[in-house]
Write a protein that holds these residues in place. Structure first.
Motif, short mmCIF file in Angstrom:
data_model
loop_
_atom_site.label_atom_id
_atom_site.label_comp_id
_atom_site.label_asym_id
_atom_site.label_seq_id
_atom_site.Cartn_x
_atom_site.Cartn_y
_atom_site.Cartn_z
N ALA A 149 0.79 -1.22 0.00
CA ALA A 149 0.00 0.00 0.00
C ALA A 149 0.83 1.28 0.00
CB ALA A 149 -0.95 0.00 1.20
N ALA A 150 2.16 1.16 0.06
CA ALA A 150 2.99 2.37 0.12
C ALA A 150 2.93 3.12 -1.20
CB ALA A 150 4.43 1.98 0.44
N ARG A 151 2.94 4.46 -1.11
CA ARG A 151 2.88 5.28 -2.32
C ARG A 151 3.99 6.32 -2.29
NH1 ARG A 151 -3.19 7.19 -1.77
NH2 ARG A 151 -4.07 5.18 -1.17
N PRO A 152 4.50 6.68 -3.45
CA PRO A 152 5.55 7.70 -3.50
C PRO A 152 5.13 8.93 -2.71
CG PRO A 152 5.26 6.74 -5.65
CD PRO A 152 4.18 6.15 -4.79
N GLY A 153 6.05 9.46 -1.93
CA GLY A 153 5.76 10.62 -1.12
C GLY A 153 5.50 10.28 0.34
N ALA A 229 10.38 2.87 -4.45
CA ALA A 229 11.69 2.94 -3.81
C ALA A 229 11.48 3.43 -2.38
CB ALA A 229 12.60 3.90 -4.55
N VAL A 230 12.28 2.91 -1.46
CA VAL A 230 12.29 3.46 -0.12
C VAL A 230 13.67 4.07 0.10
CG1 VAL A 230 12.14 2.96 2.34
CG2 VAL A 230 10.60 1.80 0.75
N VAL A 231 13.69 5.35 0.41
CA VAL A 231 14.97 6.05 0.57
C VAL A 231 15.10 6.48 2.02
CG1 VAL A 231 16.43 7.92 -0.25
CG2 VAL A 231 14.74 6.89 -1.79
N ILE A 232 16.08 5.95 2.71
CA ILE A 232 16.25 6.32 4.11
C ILE A 232 17.57 7.06 4.31
CG2 ILE A 232 14.76 4.52 5.03
CD1 ILE A 232 17.23 2.90 5.67
N ASP A 233 17.60 7.79 5.41
CA ASP A 233 18.72 8.66 5.73
C ASP A 233 19.57 8.00 6.80
OD1 ASP A 233 19.68 11.15 5.09
OD2 ASP A 233 17.67 12.03 5.41
N GLU A 234 20.83 7.74 6.51
CA GLU A 234 21.69 7.07 7.47
C GLU A 234 21.68 7.79 8.82
OE1 GLU A 234 25.91 6.91 6.45
OE2 GLU A 234 26.03 4.95 7.42
N ASP A 235 21.76 9.11 8.75
CA ASP A 235 21.86 9.88 10.00
C ASP A 235 20.56 9.89 10.80
OD1 ASP A 235 24.46 10.45 9.44
OD2 ASP A 235 23.99 12.32 8.39
N GLY A 285 6.83 4.34 22.24
CA GLY A 285 7.18 5.00 20.98
C GLY A 285 7.89 6.32 21.17
N THR A 286 8.43 6.54 22.38
CA THR A 286 9.04 7.85 22.67
C THR A 286 10.22 8.14 21.74
OG1 THR A 286 10.33 6.79 24.38
CG2 THR A 286 8.37 7.96 25.10
N GLY A 287 10.87 7.09 21.27
CA GLY A 287 12.05 7.31 20.41
C GLY A 287 11.71 7.27 18.94
N SER A 288 10.44 7.46 18.58
CA SER A 288 10.05 7.38 17.16
C SER A 288 10.69 8.50 16.34
CB SER A 288 8.52 7.49 17.03
OG SER A 288 7.91 6.41 17.70
N THR A 289 11.01 8.16 15.08
CA THR A 289 11.55 9.17 14.16
C THR A 289 11.12 8.84 12.74
OG1 THR A 289 13.56 7.85 14.09
CG2 THR A 289 13.68 9.88 15.34
N VAL A 290 11.18 9.88 11.91
CA VAL A 290 11.01 9.67 10.47
C VAL A 290 12.38 9.32 9.94
CG1 VAL A 290 10.40 10.75 8.28
CG2 VAL A 290 9.12 11.33 10.36
N ILE A 291 12.51 8.14 9.30
CA ILE A 291 13.84 7.75 8.80
C ILE A 291 13.96 7.92 7.30
CG2 ILE A 291 14.36 6.17 10.69
CD1 ILE A 291 13.69 3.87 8.68
N GLY A 292 12.87 8.17 6.62
CA GLY A 292 12.99 8.33 5.18
C GLY A 292 11.65 8.50 4.53
N ARG A 293 11.63 8.27 3.21
CA ARG A 293 10.38 8.48 2.49
C ARG A 293 10.30 7.47 1.35
NH1 ARG A 293 11.89 10.82 -2.16
NH2 ARG A 293 14.07 11.38 -2.10
N VAL A 294 9.11 7.40 0.80
CA VAL A 294 8.88 6.52 -0.34
C VAL A 294 9.02 7.35 -1.61
CG1 VAL A 294 7.17 5.01 -1.45
CG2 VAL A 294 7.34 5.09 1.05
N ALA A 295 9.70 6.79 -2.60
CA ALA A 295 9.86 7.50 -3.87
C ALA A 295 9.42 6.56 -5.00
CB ALA A 295 11.32 7.91 -4.07
N ASP A 296 9.30 7.10 -6.22
CA ASP A 296 8.83 6.20 -7.28
C ASP A 296 9.97 5.46 -7.97
OD1 ASP A 296 9.75 8.48 -8.39
OD2 ASP A 296 7.99 8.90 -9.63
N ASP A 297 11.17 6.02 -7.89
CA ASP A 297 12.27 5.41 -8.62
C ASP A 297 13.50 5.23 -7.73
OD1 ASP A 297 13.28 4.63 -11.34
OD2 ASP A 297 14.73 6.21 -10.89
#
Ligand SMILES: [Fe+3]
Ligand SMILES: [Mg+2]
Ligand SMILES: [Zn+2]
Ligand SMILES: [Zn+2]
Lengths: 326, 762
Positions: A149-153, A229-235, A285-297
């Motif tokens: 169900a994941a969508r770009p963005g 594509a799933v693009v995550i940020d190392e940092d 969930g106190t340590g929750s973070t956004v680690i990245g996003r979904v992209a199309d390519d």
């Protein structure tokens, strides 16, 4: 043996043997559990060496794991079954301890263990104690959660620092005296998922607990099933210092290390802030973070943006990780 | 009278072959035609017998310098009484087999015009002719014609067009022909991409002399430049690129300037001035103007000569050597597309010296070291690719070989030609993986090779392996890594084997699922047998043990002293914090795969004598160990050969004992090298006694170490061996794809050899 490591080998096995034989529309998505109307149903087998480790044992693992599989379907867990396979001569005190921690975990999760079975096999035919649990729960039939169900963005979140369980067990298994402040993160996540789903109705695409194969494997399943594509940020990937240090020592990438009380959530981009706030407001969930996003390519791939601005492929492991550098 | 139809195959397009034939035929007064087609050059020639014979003799003898004739086929025909000689149009039909030439350094004629104020191309940064200029990097398809190059967007002016169409002109059908009126233009832009006023090249030189970092667009991609003598600028560049230690290459104007920095022998001079213009690694000499951060702690320096007119002009303008290192951050691939370069290099470069001729395919500089009578190739790329390696035996069906994981190249082979790709790099990087898949498509189109057999490494996690197994409708052939190394060496030498193969490298996946890397193989092209190896030791922490050579020192010391390494070793003190934990890992076996790798043995000794504990680029510890060794030292440590293999730990123990006894590190390093060479010779001799083979082939990344290679070759020759070493492709994993291709081809022959009955039936 690599077939159990949670990577591509496991998937190939599952697809070749089980899906082939059992094929039906409910099994097809190969999710954590199955949903039929208002009912969610799941089962899991638990095999862990050692049986007792810092922060938990096979007992609470078996309860929390199955509770979490239901939670990832968006369900409210209600009843559990428990099956035991014991090796002849398995210490009764150990069994008592396991069962007690199962009971405590069930109580904490608000579920009841309502049926069960036990078999004893000859010495040498099993390794101590195996536990199987199945669980049923109730679910809102309107929910459409799933790896496809994941969508770009969309935003990709994790509910806290990753990898604790995997390195804790590995270190406990080694029998070497390496000191590290590590405990398993095993915990029931249905309270956390309920809060997220209540806060962002209709905006949550996918929930997965990052067990075997870790966050990397879960993200790959999502990328492949959703053809994104799933693009995550190392940092941005949260890893506790003790876990990072132990991973560094063992040469393990925390992204592939198992969690038993962390989940990956994919949510609509517009709901990302609300989702993050909801997760953080819950004690698990106190340590929750956004680690990245979904992209199309490029579809089907997980990419890691490194600290230096490079782009590394985070692939599904075929088997046990072996160095690739020449 | 005699009439012949002649077909010439090889590198014969874009190298002035048709004007050469035209000149030859008209000079002899012969009639007929010449033209390009998809296979190469064809000609029909008619005239008196003696003159036709002279024509055929001169065809090979006097061919233009860049031509590489592989085959000339002559078919006799009926004389038709033709008059005159003509060049006919290119024909784009048929199978595509004509070869694209590698990019070639600016020729002497063009350099003279470049410097001649009376010439209309005086000071023009894109001057070229049939004998020189860009080729591979601008070709989009075949046949090699301007319309299918990145010069397609530049319409020739009248003056250029008349040269282009004049068979007597040096630029006849030189596809990139251009001039300041009609061709590409250099442009100097700020770090934000805004035009800077004035002459771009003079402006660039001024910025460099002012201590700035400038991105310079070359043939195969963008470089980053600073003045080689500028300490601050070089250090800035390192920091901005996140490149800690790996040496930068330096471009010098000519041999004189090269000699001011390095020892340049005859062989080195030949390599430096060759048309491929590689980076040549040379020992430093004197105290030429090279700042310390250019190649920190390194006794060698990579030098190259200018290979485009733009480089010639730039070096003339600076009057001093410049650093030219790949335009990228850390381990990213080199930037080659303008928009991407401006985006990615924005934080690194203060300015851009660019131009408007697109680069079609990213191509890194080639790297060689002088060795023996030739060069030891470390990276085969610009200036060498896409010239094929000619195989001594044809592959029965077209092969794609996917190569290794790091230093990846791929190889497409058909008949007797193996097209080993340019250096692709580390596939774990997404950009690099894309250039791998796109590169395969490009080569496949360019050379008309549609693979039916696909060869790959046995390592299940290599992205090249994963690429292979996901292809449909092809036959897959898994090739063991070290077999591929030895087969690559065989193909490089045109030999079929069997040989005693010595494959020493970092590591490769073995047929038993463990990690190999110090291997003796009895190997032919189709098959091999493992006939010896180093005793496996644990790699504590797997990949972490590669990045931190001190862990290998710990593991080896533990093995060398049966779990009781001596006190007082500096390597243990330096890594006190983790030493016990790592030993514990090694002993417990968790996260510590066993390996027979020779590279890890070199790492262990390098860390033991110190102070290299952590590496920042591949092979760093071993490279430093080689440089450290005293070449005059002849002593050698002994290693015992047991049933379990060669005990590398013996060498480590001897080194540690010497170290504790106060022997100089330079001497220890040398004795270790000599010891490894001696035990290789000894094991080869044992194998010769057992199996009768007396040819040894040396391959694998460890043999980039020329001290080891030299000692091993000498020792083997003294012992009566014939020794094969690499000549055209690297001994490192850049050569793996060639080896995979020939193994796949050999197995294809073996497995598909038809029975007598079926052969008769077809
Ligand atoms: Fe290798
Ligand atoms: Mg599960
Ligand atoms: Zn020229
Ligand atoms: Zn012109």
């Amino acid at each position: 043996l690599a077939h159990g490591a949670g990577g591509r080998a496991t998937r190939t096995l599952v697809e070749a043997v089980f899906l082939e034989a059992f094929r039906n529309p409910m099994l097809e998505p190969l999710g954590d559990g199955a949903v039929a109307g208002e009912l969610a149903f799941t089962t899991d087998c638990y095999v862990v060496t050692p049986l007792f480790f810092p922060g938990g044992d096979i007992g609470d693992l078996a309860v929390n794991g199955t509770v979490n599989d239901l939670a990832m379907c968006g369900a409210r867990p209600a009843y559990l079954s428990a099956g035991f396979i014991l090796e002849e001569g398995f210490p009764i005190d150990d069994l008592r301890r396991i069962v007690a921690s199962m009971a405590a975990a069930a109580r904490a999760a608000g579920v009841a263990v309502v049926t069960g079975d036990t078999k004893v096999v000859q010495k040498g035919k099993a390794d101590g104690c195996y536990v199987t649990t199945a669980g049923v729960g109730t679910v809102d039939p309107e929910l459409r959660l799933g790896a496809s169900a994941a969508r770009p963005g969309d935003a990709v979140l994790v509910s806290g620092p990753i990898g604790d369980h995997g390195v804790t067990v590995l270190l406990a298994r080694g029998g070497f005296d390496i000191e590290a402040d590590l405990t398993s993160d095993t915990a029931p996540l249905h309270g956390l998922t309920a809060r997220l789903l209540d806060t962002c109705p209709g905006r949550v695409r996918c929930l997965r607990d990052a067990t075997r194969g870790g966050v990397a494997t879960v993200l790959n399943e999502i990328a492949e099933a959703s053809e994104v594509a799933v693009v995550i940020d190392e940092d941005a990937v949260p890893v506790r210092p003790a876990v990072r240090g132990t991973c560094e020592l063992l040469g393990i990438d925390p992204l592939y290390s198992a969690c038993e009380g962390r989940m990956v959530a994919v949510v609509d981009r517009d709901a990302a802030d609300a989702a993050l706030a909801a997760l953080r407001s819950h004690p698990l969930g106190t340590g929750s973070t956004v680690i990245g996003r979904v992209a199309d390519d490029p579809p089907g791939l997980v990419l890691l943006r490194t600290s230096f601005g490079g782009t590394r492929i985070v692939d599904v492991l075929v088997g046990d990780p072996l160095p690739r550098i020449c | 009278m005699r009439r012949v139809e002649v077909r010439v195959e090889g590198v014969v397009q874009g190298v002035g072959f048709r004007p050469f034939v035209y000149g030859l035929a008209t000079g002899l007064g012969l009639a007929g035609v010449v033209g390009n087609d998809a296979d190469g050059v064809f000609a029909e020639v008619e005239g008196p017998r003696g003159l036709v014979a002279e024509f055929l003799a001169a065809l090979r003898r006097d061919a233009p310098p860049l031509a590489r004739i592989e085959r000339v086929r002559v078919v006799e025909g009926e004389p038709r009484g033709d008059r005159g000689f003509a060049i006919v149009r290119s024909d784009g039909s048929g199978a595509r087999r004509a070869l694209v030439s590698p990019d070639t350094a600016t020729c002497g004629d063009c350099l003279r015009e470049l410097a001649d104020p009376g010439n209309r191309r005086f000071g023009y940064a894109f001057i070229n002719c049939t004998n020189c200029g860009p080729r591979f990097t601008i070709v989009r398809g075949v046949p090699y014609d301007r319309a299918l190059t990145t010069m397609a967007g530049f319409a020739m002016c009248e003056a250029c067009a008349s040269e282009y169409h004049d068979p007597a002109d040096r630029r006849f059908h030189a596809q990139p022909t251009c001039c300041p009126d009609c061709g590409p233009r250099p442009r100097l832009a700020s770090g934000r991409g805004e035009d800077l006023p004035g002459d771009p090249i003079a402006g660039c030189a001024a910025l460099l002399m002012d201590g700035r970092v400038v991105a310079v667009k070359g043939l195969g991609g963008y470089h980053l430049a600073v003045l080689a003598s500028d300490e601050t600028a070089a250090a800035d560049l390192r920091r901005r690129k996140h490149r800690e230690d790996k040496p930068f290459a330096v471009m010098v104007a000519g041999l004189d300037q090269a000699r001011s920095l390095c020892e340049v022998g005859d062989l080195a001079a030949t390599l430096l001035t060759g048309a491929g213009r590689p980076i040549v690694l040379l020992p430093r000499a004197g105290d030429g103007p090279v700042a310390a951060p250019v190649a920190p702690g390194n006794r060698h320096l990579g030098l190259m000569l200018p290979y485009t007119p733009l480089h010639h002009l730039l070096l003339a303008a600076t009057g001093a050597p410049i650093v030219l290192t790949s335009g990228n951050v850390s381990d990213e691939p080199i930037a080659y597309e303008d928009a991407d370069a401006f985006a990615r290099l924005a934080g690194i470069a203060d300015a851009f010296l660019t131009h408007d001729r697109p680069i079609h395919i990213r191509t890194d500089d080639s790297v060689v070291r002088p060795f023996g009578g030739g060069g030891s190739v470390l990276r085969r790329s610009r200036g060498h690719v896409p010239a094929p390696v000619t195989l001594a035996w044809a592959v029965p069906r077209p092969v794609l070989a996917c190569g290794a994981e790091l230093k990846n190249t791929f190889c497409l082979a058909k008949d007797t030609r193996a097209f080993v790709s340019h250096h692709i790099g580390d596939l774990e990087n997404y950009e690099t993986l894309r250039s791998f898949t796109h590169g395969i498509e490009h080569f496949s189109r360019l050379f008309g090779i549609v693979p039916e057999v696909v060869a790959h490494d046995l390592h299940p996690e290599y992205l090249s392996t994963k690429h292979a197994v996901e292809l449909d409708g092809v036959d897959l052939v898994g090739v063991q890594h070290h077999h591929a190394h030895i087969a690559s060496c065989l193909a490089d030498n045109g030999e079929p084997g069997p040989v005693i193969g010595v494959a020493f490298d970092g590591l490769g996946y073995g047929t038993d699922g463990t990690i190999w890397g110090g291997e003796f193989l009895l190997a032919g092209l189709a098959s091999f047998e493992r006939a010896g190896h180093l005793v496996p030791v644990p790699m504590p922490g797997g990949t972490a043990a590669i990045r931190q050579p001190w862990r290998m020192a710990a593991a080896y010391l533990d093995a060398a002293y049966d779990g009781r390494p001596p006190e007082g070793l500096d390597v243990a003190r330096r890594n006190e914090e983790r030493w016990k934990d790592v030993l514990s890992l090694a002993r417990g076996g968790v996260g510590s795969p066993l390996t027979s790798s020779a590279g890890r043995l070199f790492d262990a000794v390098s860390a033991l004598i110190g102070p290299r504990d952590t590496i920042t680029y591949e092979g760093q510890a071993a490279i430093e160990l080689e440089q450290r060794a005293d070449p005059a030292e002849r002593g050698a440590y002994a290693a015992s050969v047991t049933a379990g293999g060669i005990r590398g730990a013996d060498l480590v123990r001897a080194a540690a004992d010497d170290l504790l006894a106060g022997v100089a590190p330079e001497v220890i390093a040398a004795r270790f090298h000599n010891g490894v060479a001696a035990v290789i010779v000894r094991r080869c001799a044992e194998l010769r006694d057992a199996c009768g083979l007396s040819t040894a082939a040396l391959s694998g990344g460890v043999f980039q170490n020329l001290l080891l290679l030299g000692r091993t070759v000498d020792g083997l020759r003294t012992a009566g061996f014939r020794v094969l070493t690499h000549r055209r492709v690297p001994p490192n994993d850049g050569g793996i794809s060639l080896g995979q291709a020939v193994v796949a081809g050999a197995r294809d022959v073996t497995s598909r050899r038809p029975s007598r009955a079926t052969r008769r039936a077809t």
